[in-house]
Scaffold this active site. Structure first.
Site, PDB file in Angstrom:
ATOM      1  N   GLY A  79       0.910  -1.323   0.052  1.00 12.90           N
ATOM      2  CA  GLY A  79      -0.146  -0.043  -0.054  1.00 12.90           C
ATOM      3  C   GLY A  79       0.748   1.445   0.141  1.00 12.90           C
TER       4      GLY A  79
ATOM      5  N   LYS B  14       2.154  12.579   5.600  1.00 12.91           N
ATOM      6  CA  LYS B  14       2.163  12.035   4.367  1.00 12.91           C
ATOM      7  C   LYS B  14       3.048  12.673   3.279  1.00 12.91           C
ATOM      8  CE  LYS B  14      -1.108  10.374   0.679  1.00 12.91           C
ATOM      9  NZ  LYS B  14      -0.557   8.968   0.604  1.00 12.91           N
TER      10      LYS B  14
ATOM     11  N   HIS C 139      -4.941  14.890   3.850  1.00 16.50           N
ATOM     12  CA  HIS C 139      -4.233  14.032   4.671  1.00 16.50           C
ATOM     13  C   HIS C 139      -3.510  14.484   5.657  1.00 16.50           C
ATOM     14  CE1 HIS C 139      -5.147  11.094   1.232  1.00 16.50           C
ATOM     15  NE2 HIS C 139      -4.800  10.139   1.969  1.00 16.50           N
TER      16      HIS C 139
ATOM     17  N   THR D 211       2.801   4.125  -1.630  1.00 16.83           N
ATOM     18  CA  THR D 211       2.483   5.058  -2.623  1.00 16.83           C
ATOM     19  C   THR D 211       3.850   5.856  -3.012  1.00 16.83           C
ATOM     20  OG1 THR D 211       1.405   6.978  -1.261  1.00 16.83           O
ATOM     21  CG2 THR D 211       0.034   5.149  -2.447  1.00 16.83           C
TER      22      THR D 211
ATOM     23  N   ALA E 154      -2.349  -1.553  -3.950  1.00 15.30           N
ATOM     24  CA  ALA E 154      -3.705  -0.840  -3.844  1.00 15.30           C
ATOM     25  C   ALA E 154      -3.143   0.356  -3.548  1.00 15.30           C
ATOM     26  CB  ALA E 154      -4.727  -1.355  -3.301  1.00 15.30           C
ATOM     27  N   SER E 155      -3.796   1.558  -4.214  1.00 13.35           N
ATOM     28  CA  SER E 155      -3.384   2.948  -3.646  1.00 13.35           C
ATOM     29  C   SER E 155      -3.950   3.213  -2.006  1.00 13.35           C
ATOM     30  CB  SER E 155      -3.880   4.096  -4.431  1.00 13.35           C
ATOM     31  OG  SER E 155      -5.253   4.083  -4.894  1.00 13.35           O
ATOM     32  N   ASN E 156      -5.243   2.237  -2.203  1.00 17.62           N
ATOM     33  CA  ASN E 156      -5.968   2.480  -0.804  1.00 17.62           C
ATOM     34  C   ASN E 156      -6.542   1.008  -0.404  1.00 17.62           C
ATOM     35  OD1 ASN E 156      -7.871   3.144   1.279  1.00 17.62           O
ATOM     36  ND2 ASN E 156      -7.568   5.242   0.770  1.00 17.62           N
TER      37      ASN E 156
ATOM     38  N   GLY F  56      -1.991   8.616  -3.505  1.00 14.05           N
ATOM     39  CA  GLY F  56      -2.079   7.649  -4.662  1.00 14.05           C
ATOM     40  C   GLY F  56      -3.601   7.464  -4.817  1.00 14.05           C
ATOM     41  N   THR F  57      -4.485   7.614  -3.641  1.00 16.69           N
ATOM     42  CA  THR F  57      -5.803   7.405  -3.921  1.00 16.69           C
ATOM     43  C   THR F  57      -6.556   8.438  -4.829  1.00 16.69           C
ATOM     44  OG1 THR F  57      -6.021   6.439  -1.623  1.00 16.69           O
ATOM     45  CG2 THR F  57      -8.306   7.419  -2.667  1.00 16.69           C
TER      46      THR F  57
END
Length: 233
Positions: free
Chosen positions: A70, A134, A130, A72, A95-97, A140-141
């Site tokens: 996960g 971060k 966020h 990014t 997965a980005s999320n 990424g999401t």
């Protein structure tokens, strides 16, 4: 299930709690670039940093350990990871999320983009918020959401903050303390606005999704996504 946590920051610690509550064992906790024996684990979950992610993923694939990532900010090497996974007959999910709710949101976003694609009076814009720790922006999401719109509309690309072309989607990225993640997509016209939004209340949703994905991938070979995990057609 024996799990290696590659990245033991706040997300890693949250994943640890969820995994233990579901009866799993954490056998590796790696927070820096140190040598580990990844074969001690049945599966690895990578929430490290961009500079470490590809090496972590490659090490898992080389040693036949299924890996969930996960992280990014490393996706310039994503195709290399896919190629290695195919060559070594490994198992890999990026997965980005990993939030189950966000992955439903991804599909809603695509469907809305299809419905709006011929309505030229609407301007598309996005915002993501966020926590201040971060490292990458946009998230990424947010990029996944933008790509979902681009695939299903006449938009060509996304840009951070301001756009240089009407064919691109502007994404505003904000960093505010203690915000797990909020993503909003707007369609604005002179007469009205349509908005879809996902708000994470904690990191538990991301952690749960990652553990569910790790449970799902055991015994499988190939490159997968959360659509496969959730059986979303």
């Amino acid at each position: 299930m024996k799990i290696a946590l590659l990245g033991y920051g706040r997300m890693g610690k949250e994943i640890e709690k969820i995994a233990i509550s579901r009866g799993h064992e954490i056998v590796i906790k790696k927070d820096v670039d140190t040598e580990i024996d990844i074969t001690l684990a049945d599966v690895a979950i990578d929430f490290s940093i961009p500079n470490s992610a590809f090496n972590n993923i490659s090490n898992c694939i080389e040693n036949k350990v299924p890996v969930i990532s996960g992280t990014t900010g490393w996706l310039d090497k994503y195709n290399d990871a896919v190629k290695l996974c195919e060559e070594k007959k490994g198992a890999f999910i990026y997965a980005s999320n990993f939030s189950l709710g966000v992955n439903i949101f991804f599909e809603l976003n695509k469907q809305l983009a299809k419905m709006m694609s011929n309505l030229e009076d609407y301007n598309i814009s996005m915002e993501e918020i966020h926590h201040t720790k971060k490292l990458d922006a946009p998230s990424g999401t947010a990029i996944t959401l933008a790509e979902g719109i681009i695939e299903n509309s006449t938009k060509k690309d996304w840009e951070l903050d301001k756009t240089t072309s009407e064919e691109n989607i502007p994404i505003v990225a904000k960093r505010i303390p203690e915000v797990p993640g909020t993503h909003t997509v707007w369609y604005n016209s002179e007469v009205d606005s349509i908005e879809i939004k996902h708000t994470a209340h904690s990191r538990q949703g991301f952690a749960l999704g990652a553990v569910v994905a790790a449970e799902w991938i055991l015994g499988k070979t190939g490159v997968f996504s959360m659509k496969d995990v959730l059986n979303i057609s």
